[in-house]
Design a protein around this motif. Structure first.
Motif, PDB file in Angstrom:
ATOM      1  N   MET A 136       0.877  -1.085   0.014  1.00 45.14           N
ATOM      2  CA  MET A 136       0.069   0.094  -0.111  1.00 45.14           C
ATOM      3  C   MET A 136       0.803   1.295   0.012  1.00 45.14           C
ATOM      4  N   GLU A 137       2.042   1.126   0.688  1.00 42.93           N
ATOM      5  CA  GLU A 137       2.947   2.268   0.543  1.00 42.93           C
ATOM      6  C   GLU A 137       3.297   2.603  -0.936  1.00 42.93           C
ATOM      7  N   LYS A 138       3.722   1.505  -1.796  1.00 43.94           N
ATOM      8  CA  LYS A 138       3.723   1.897  -3.095  1.00 43.94           C
ATOM      9  C   LYS A 138       2.787   2.609  -3.844  1.00 43.94           C
ATOM     10  N   TYR A 139       1.748   2.600  -3.469  1.00 48.85           N
ATOM     11  CA  TYR A 139       0.471   3.115  -4.112  1.00 48.85           C
ATOM     12  C   TYR A 139      -0.154   4.080  -3.266  1.00 48.85           C
ATOM     13  N   ARG A 140       0.538   4.757  -2.314  1.00 46.57           N
ATOM     14  CA  ARG A 140      -0.079   5.631  -1.724  1.00 46.57           C
ATOM     15  C   ARG A 140      -0.116   6.954  -2.245  1.00 46.57           C
ATOM     16  N   TRP A 141       0.544   7.394  -3.156  1.00 50.79           N
ATOM     17  CA  TRP A 141       0.202   8.773  -3.860  1.00 50.79           C
ATOM     18  C   TRP A 141      -0.877   8.495  -5.050  1.00 50.79           C
ATOM     19  N   PRO A 142      -1.077   7.524  -5.673  1.00 51.73           N
ATOM     20  CA  PRO A 142      -2.334   7.396  -6.398  1.00 51.73           C
ATOM     21  C   PRO A 142      -3.486   7.238  -5.545  1.00 51.73           C
ATOM     22  N   ILE A 143      -3.552   6.757  -4.444  1.00 51.57           N
ATOM     23  CA  ILE A 143      -4.739   6.619  -3.372  1.00 51.57           C
ATOM     24  C   ILE A 143      -4.846   7.990  -2.909  1.00 51.57           C
ATOM     25  N   ARG A 144      -3.870   8.802  -2.658  1.00 53.30           N
ATOM     26  CA  ARG A 144      -3.912   9.784  -2.193  1.00 53.30           C
ATOM     27  C   ARG A 144      -4.606  10.998  -2.993  1.00 53.30           C
ATOM     28  N   PHE A 145      -4.348  11.035  -4.325  1.00 48.23           N
ATOM     29  CA  PHE A 145      -5.169  11.453  -5.250  1.00 48.23           C
ATOM     30  C   PHE A 145      -6.732  11.183  -5.451  1.00 48.23           C
ATOM     31  N   PHE A 146      -6.632   9.981  -5.552  1.00 48.74           N
ATOM     32  CA  PHE A 146      -8.331   9.371  -5.322  1.00 48.74           C
ATOM     33  C   PHE A 146      -9.118   9.937  -3.916  1.00 48.74           C
ATOM     34  N   MET A 147      -8.404   9.892  -2.812  1.00 51.76           N
ATOM     35  CA  MET A 147      -8.882  10.399  -1.685  1.00 51.76           C
ATOM     36  C   MET A 147      -9.255  11.906  -2.032  1.00 51.76           C
ATOM     37  N   GLY A 148      -8.470  12.667  -2.593  1.00 45.23           N
ATOM     38  CA  GLY A 148      -8.636  14.058  -3.075  1.00 45.23           C
ATOM     39  C   GLY A 148      -9.991  14.210  -3.775  1.00 45.23           C
ATOM     40  N   VAL A 149     -10.272  13.294  -4.596  1.00 43.66           N
ATOM     41  CA  VAL A 149     -11.140  13.121  -5.456  1.00 43.66           C
ATOM     42  C   VAL A 149     -12.663  13.203  -4.613  1.00 43.66           C
ATOM     43  N   ALA A 150     -12.732  11.983  -3.514  1.00 46.22           N
ATOM     44  CA  ALA A 150     -13.828  12.130  -2.800  1.00 46.22           C
ATOM     45  C   ALA A 150     -13.902  13.273  -1.772  1.00 46.22           C
ATOM     46  N   PHE A 151     -12.727  13.977  -1.454  1.00 47.25           N
ATOM     47  CA  PHE A 151     -13.036  15.134  -0.692  1.00 47.25           C
ATOM     48  C   PHE A 151     -13.817  16.213  -1.494  1.00 47.25           C
ATOM     49  N   TRP A 152     -13.049  16.413  -2.618  1.00 53.32           N
ATOM     50  CA  TRP A 152     -13.727  17.588  -3.248  1.00 53.32           C
ATOM     51  C   TRP A 152     -15.025  17.486  -3.865  1.00 53.32           C
ATOM     52  N   ASN A 153     -15.219  15.937  -4.237  1.00 55.04           N
ATOM     53  CA  ASN A 153     -16.725  15.695  -4.490  1.00 55.04           C
ATOM     54  C   ASN A 153     -17.680  16.055  -3.315  1.00 55.04           C
ATOM     55  N   LEU A 154     -17.457  15.755  -2.178  1.00 56.00           N
ATOM     56  CA  LEU A 154     -18.044  16.405  -1.069  1.00 56.00           C
ATOM     57  C   LEU A 154     -18.186  17.806  -1.127  1.00 56.00           C
ATOM     58  N   VAL A 155     -16.995  18.410  -1.149  1.00 57.73           N
ATOM     59  CA  VAL A 155     -16.901  19.850  -0.686  1.00 57.73           C
ATOM     60  C   VAL A 155     -17.417  20.709  -2.245  1.00 57.73           C
ATOM     61  N   GLY A 156     -16.627  20.393  -3.149  1.00 58.66           N
ATOM     62  CA  GLY A 156     -16.768  21.244  -4.240  1.00 58.66           C
ATOM     63  C   GLY A 156     -18.032  21.041  -5.190  1.00 58.66           C
ATOM     64  N   ALA A 157     -18.476  19.660  -5.327  1.00 62.60           N
ATOM     65  CA  ALA A 157     -19.604  19.101  -5.981  1.00 62.60           C
ATOM     66  C   ALA A 157     -20.876  19.449  -4.999  1.00 62.60           C
ATOM     67  N   GLY A 158     -20.580  19.020  -3.812  1.00 59.92           N
ATOM     68  CA  GLY A 158     -21.601  18.937  -2.934  1.00 59.92           C
ATOM     69  C   GLY A 158     -22.199  20.028  -2.197  1.00 59.92           C
ATOM     70  N   VAL A 159     -21.247  20.475  -1.026  1.00 62.01           N
ATOM     71  CA  VAL A 159     -21.573  21.684  -0.383  1.00 62.01           C
ATOM     72  C   VAL A 159     -21.601  23.037  -1.456  1.00 62.01           C
ATOM     73  N   PHE A 160     -20.636  23.620  -2.260  1.00 61.96           N
ATOM     74  CA  PHE A 160     -20.622  24.546  -2.864  1.00 61.96           C
ATOM     75  C   PHE A 160     -21.808  24.363  -4.166  1.00 61.96           C
TER      76      PHE A 160
END
Length: 320
Positions: A136-160
């Motif tokens: 999982m350490e090898k894939y942590r940066w792709p995973i973090r970008f995907f986590m960013g997708v989930a965050f901005w989906n909630l904040v940018g697409a959802g809240v805003f």
């Protein structure tokens, strides 16, 4: 093959109907078909694609249970198939659409972000408890970008997004800088980060044994996300909120007028956006540097490159 070709053609015909209006078409008809294309593509199909893509990847990485992923994809698909067209109605305020119908549209539009947010929460909980595992350490940066997708989906697409969706908000806020707040946060935050995450995932799989130099990736991730936050926080959102206040006090015409937008404070807020833009561009440059380095070799740790080179030389010396 025929099913794929037929469905591809049907998609084009489905959206193509939205372009059959002209210069003399009544505003009500034109607005309906224009938002048919924009809403069903951006807020509809893209949301289903992002949910399905992340559900599949998170399941394969062991971050999300198959049952949760299946439920999220089916929920997202059901919202799109059942509520996709009603979801367009929240855009049609100035077409004389009744408030009750716009409220239905705003409800379906708000529901579109829920499935991806749910699998994002589950993936984060799993990742935060097991991220020290070697693979999982090898894939942590792709995973973090995907986590960013989930965050901005909630904040940018959802809240805003929901900030400007209800009928009363549309009356005062439609076409102000509150709209680009939603658009910037959702477009790059969801689909931009999704594209970058998928790219990094492919690059990781091309050479799974190489150890990445993560400094440029870390800089790219935080600068692009931080730059987006600064764009919104220092410029777009303050201007949008000031325009909203002016619209409530004096009318939408005044909030969009040159007299209001060319005040010194508004010009200062527009210039402040350069801070966020500059930080964002630093992140873009860092990511480009990293990707080029994967080709030239400087994005891999030298000890790993030397080890691989020595293994290759040993293999060449062995008799076939």
């Amino acid at each position: 093959m025929l099913l794929f070709a037929g469905s591809s053609a049907a998609i084009g015909l489905f959206y193509g109907a939205g372009f059959f209006y002209g210069a003399k078409t009544h505003l009500t008809i034109m607005e309906y078909w224009r938002w048919w294309v924009v809403h069903l593509w951006v807020e509809g199909f893209f949301e289903v694609f992002a949910t399905a893509a992340l559900a599949f990847i998170f399941t394969r990485l062991g971050l999300v249970r198959s049952l949760s992923a299946t439920r999220a994809v089916l929920f997202s698909s059901a919202i799109y198939l059942f509520g996709g067209i009603p979801g367009t109605f929240h855009h049609l305020y100035f077409s004389g659409t009744p408030i009750s119908i716009m409220a239905v549209g705003a409800t379906f539009s708000a529901l579109e972000v829920v499935p991806l947010a749910l699998i994002g929460f589950e993936a984060w909980e799993t990742y935060s408890t097991s991220r020290m595992v070697d693979w999982m350490e090898k894939y942590r940066w792709p995973i973090r970008f995907f986590m960013g997708v989930a965050f901005w989906n909630l904040v940018g697409a959802g809240v805003f997004g929901f900030l400007i969706n209800p009928p009363i908000a549309l009356y005062y806020m439609q076409g102000l800088n509150t709209t680009p707040v939603h658009a910037h946060a959702a477009l790059f935050g969801v689909y931009g980060l999704l594209a970058l995450g998928l790219t990094l995932l492919v690059l990781r799989r091309l050479y799974p044994y190489g150890v990445w130099r993560e400094g440029p990736l870390r800089l790219a991730f935080w600068c692009m996300n931080g730059g987006l936050v600064l764009m919104i926080g220092l410029s777009l959102l303050p201007i949008g909120l000031m325009q909203t206040w002016a619209s409530i006090e004096h009318g939408l015409w005044y909030a969009r007028s040159a007299e209001f937008l060319q005040q010194p404070i508004m010009e200062t807020l527009r210039w402040l956006r350069m801070i966020g833009d500059t930080v964002f561009l630093v992140g873009v440059g860092a990511l480009a540097y990293f990707v080029i380095g994967l080709i030239t070799g400087w994005s891999y740790q030298k000890k790993e490159i030397n080890r691989e080179a020595s293994l290759d030389s040993i293999a060449k010396e062995q008799p076939v």
